[in-house]
Design a protein around this motif. Structure first.
Motif, mmCIF file in Angstrom:
data_model
loop_
_atom_site.group_PDB
_atom_site.id
_atom_site.type_symbol
_atom_site.label_atom_id
_atom_site.label_comp_id
_atom_site.label_asym_id
_atom_site.label_seq_id
_atom_site.Cartn_x
_atom_site.Cartn_y
_atom_site.Cartn_z
ATOM 1 N N LEU A 1 25.952 -40.080 -70.575
ATOM 2 C CA LEU A 1 27.296 -39.543 -70.698
ATOM 3 C C LEU A 1 27.275 -38.180 -71.371
ATOM 4 N N GLN A 2 26.322 -37.978 -72.261
ATOM 5 C CA GLN A 2 26.213 -36.700 -72.957
ATOM 6 C C GLN A 2 25.916 -35.563 -71.986
ATOM 7 N N VAL A 3 25.030 -35.804 -71.014
ATOM 8 C CA VAL A 3 24.700 -34.776 -70.023
ATOM 9 C C VAL A 3 25.896 -34.496 -69.128
ATOM 10 N N LEU A 4 26.555 -35.541 -68.662
ATOM 11 C CA LEU A 4 27.648 -35.383 -67.709
ATOM 12 C C LEU A 4 28.842 -34.648 -68.316
ATOM 13 N N THR A 5 29.008 -34.709 -69.605
ATOM 14 C CA THR A 5 30.166 -34.073 -70.250
ATOM 15 C C THR A 5 29.778 -32.867 -71.093
ATOM 16 N N ARG A 6 28.562 -32.382 -70.925
ATOM 17 C CA ARG A 6 28.095 -31.289 -71.778
ATOM 18 C C ARG A 6 28.796 -29.978 -71.461
ATOM 19 N N GLN A 7 29.030 -29.682 -70.169
ATOM 20 C CA GLN A 7 29.644 -28.421 -69.780
ATOM 21 C C GLN A 7 30.975 -28.690 -69.094
ATOM 22 N N GLU A 8 31.800 -27.666 -69.094
ATOM 23 C CA GLU A 8 33.100 -27.770 -68.433
ATOM 24 C C GLU A 8 32.882 -27.868 -66.927
ATOM 25 N N SER A 9 33.273 -28.993 -66.340
ATOM 26 C CA SER A 9 33.048 -29.216 -64.921
ATOM 27 C C SER A 9 33.910 -30.378 -64.461
ATOM 28 N N LEU A 10 33.855 -30.642 -63.166
ATOM 29 C CA LEU A 10 34.550 -31.789 -62.610
ATOM 30 C C LEU A 10 33.975 -33.096 -63.148
ATOM 31 N N LEU A 11 32.676 -33.132 -63.401
ATOM 32 C CA LEU A 11 32.052 -34.344 -63.935
ATOM 33 C C LEU A 11 32.559 -34.639 -65.346
ATOM 34 N N ARG A 12 32.786 -33.613 -66.154
ATOM 35 C CA ARG A 12 33.347 -33.858 -67.491
ATOM 36 C C ARG A 12 34.744 -34.472 -67.372
ATOM 37 N N ALA A 13 35.522 -33.962 -66.430
ATOM 38 C CA ALA A 13 36.860 -34.529 -66.254
ATOM 39 C C ALA A 13 36.791 -35.984 -65.793
ATOM 40 N N MET A 14 35.800 -36.296 -64.944
ATOM 41 C CA MET A 14 35.670 -37.665 -64.451
ATOM 42 C C MET A 14 35.266 -38.621 -65.562
ATOM 43 N N PHE A 15 34.362 -38.192 -66.438
ATOM 44 C CA PHE A 15 33.800 -39.122 -67.421
ATOM 45 C C PHE A 15 34.390 -38.943 -68.820
ATOM 46 N N SER A 16 35.469 -38.196 -68.896
ATOM 47 C CA SER A 16 36.215 -38.143 -70.152
ATOM 48 C C SER A 16 37.569 -38.832 -70.027
ATOM 49 N N GLY A 17 37.795 -39.495 -68.902
ATOM 50 C CA GLY A 17 39.031 -40.224 -68.700
ATOM 51 C C GLY A 17 40.162 -39.420 -68.114
ATOM 52 N N LYS A 18 39.942 -38.112 -67.810
ATOM 53 C CA LYS A 18 41.004 -37.290 -67.238
ATOM 54 C C LYS A 18 41.196 -37.543 -65.758
#
Length: 326
Positions: A57-74
């Protein structure tokens, strides 16, 4: 296994494989990330176009991206019944996506097309840094031409190219506007076939033969072949035919004759001289040969003597100069 692994599993199936017949679509459900993956799970399981990945989860949310939005609950995510998070994209370059998210840099794939494919994925996942990296690479890398064909614009330029070339020369003159009659039905097709054959030959013999295009000559379609600065042969592909009412120009496609004359020009190819190591390998020491007497050894005695194989090639400028039996 590293906590930031970005390599797909070995048992993954390719995204390009044809789907098995009579299979029903797996049941999926939509939920937030916390509903899809348990809080105690260290890794996130991803199914990207049929290719399976593990990532933290740390890798997927490290940078501003669509993946961060997916795995941060947005954003909502889709999961299958086994808990794999489904992403409807090709998994071919997703490993590079994960590597860039982890290290903020990545070794781009080889080839312009592969970089363009990765650029499309980076744009989809909204990874600005990777988008910029791919765009800069595509802008800086200029593909080298496979073959360079000079187009002559004057007779002096043509003569200079032919005389200064150390290679055999093949010239195609084509100028459809030189015709003062109408063309036969197949002439346009045959003219295009001659041009296509010229392109194929220039790729096949690139580096050995100099190919020249002439678009200012007096003929409609004519091949000329040169060796060592002089003209060897000429193949004219046009003729005048007499129809019932008027004259017509006919363009032919003598493919076999053109191939033959192109191969004949290779007799005039200037081959590089052998180096000293090759000459040394072809020498023979008579010291180690006990079957020869001193008289047979000649005045050189036991010195190294050259073994030279001479090939005499009689060349003719045209086929009419050849003797019978040659």
């Amino acid at each position: 296994m590293s906590g930031d692994s970005c390599l797909p599993q070995h048992h993954t199936q390719s995204h390009c494989m044809a789907p098995a017949p009579s299979l029903t679509c797996p049941k999926t459900k939509t939920s937030s990330y916390r509903g899809a993956v348990g809080l105690g799970n260290k890794y996130v399981r991803l199914n990207v176009g049929g290719t399976l990945f593990y990532a933290t989860l740390q890798v997927l949310t490290r940078q501003e991206s669509l993946l961060r939005a997916m795995f941060s609950g947005k954003k909502e995510v889709f999961t299958d019944k086994e808990g794999w998070i489904l992403i409807d994209r090709s998994g071919k370059h997703f490993g590079s996506i994960l590597c860039y998210l982890r290290d903020s840099t990545v070794t781009l794939p080889k080839g312009r097309q592969a970089v363009q494919e990765l650029l499309a994925e980076a744009k989809f996942f909204l990874i600005e840094g990777l988008v910029e990296l791919c765009q800069n690479t595509l802008q800086d890398s200029k593909e080298q031409p496979m073959c360079v064909i000079p187009v002559v614009t004057s007779s002096k330029e043509e003569e200079r190219l032919i005389q200064s070339s150390t290679k055999p020369v093949v010239k195609l003159l084509y100028n459809r506007s030189n015709n003062k009659y109408s063309y036969t039905s197949n002439s346009d097709d045959n003219l295009l076939k001659n041009i296509e054959l010229f392109d194929r030959l220039s790729l096949s013999f690139n580096g050995r033969v100099l190919f020249i295009k002439d678009v200012i000559g007096d003929e409609i379609c004519c091949w000329s072949f040169y060796g060592q600065g002089r003209k060897l042969a000429e193949v004219c592909c046009t003729s005048i035919v007499y129809a019932t009412e008027k004259k017509q120009t006919k363009v032919e496609f003598p493919e076999a004759r053109i191939y033959e004359e192109t191969l004949n020009t290779l007799l005039y190819e200037t081959m590089p001289l052998p180096d000293n190591s090759l000459l040394e390998a072809t020498r023979r020491s008579y010291n180690n040969c006990g079957s020869l007497s001193e008289e047979e050894e000649g005045p050189g005695g036991s010195e190294l003597r050259e073994r030279v194989r001479r090939i005499h090639v009689k060349r003719y400028s045209t086929y009419d100069d050849r003797q019978l039996g040659h």
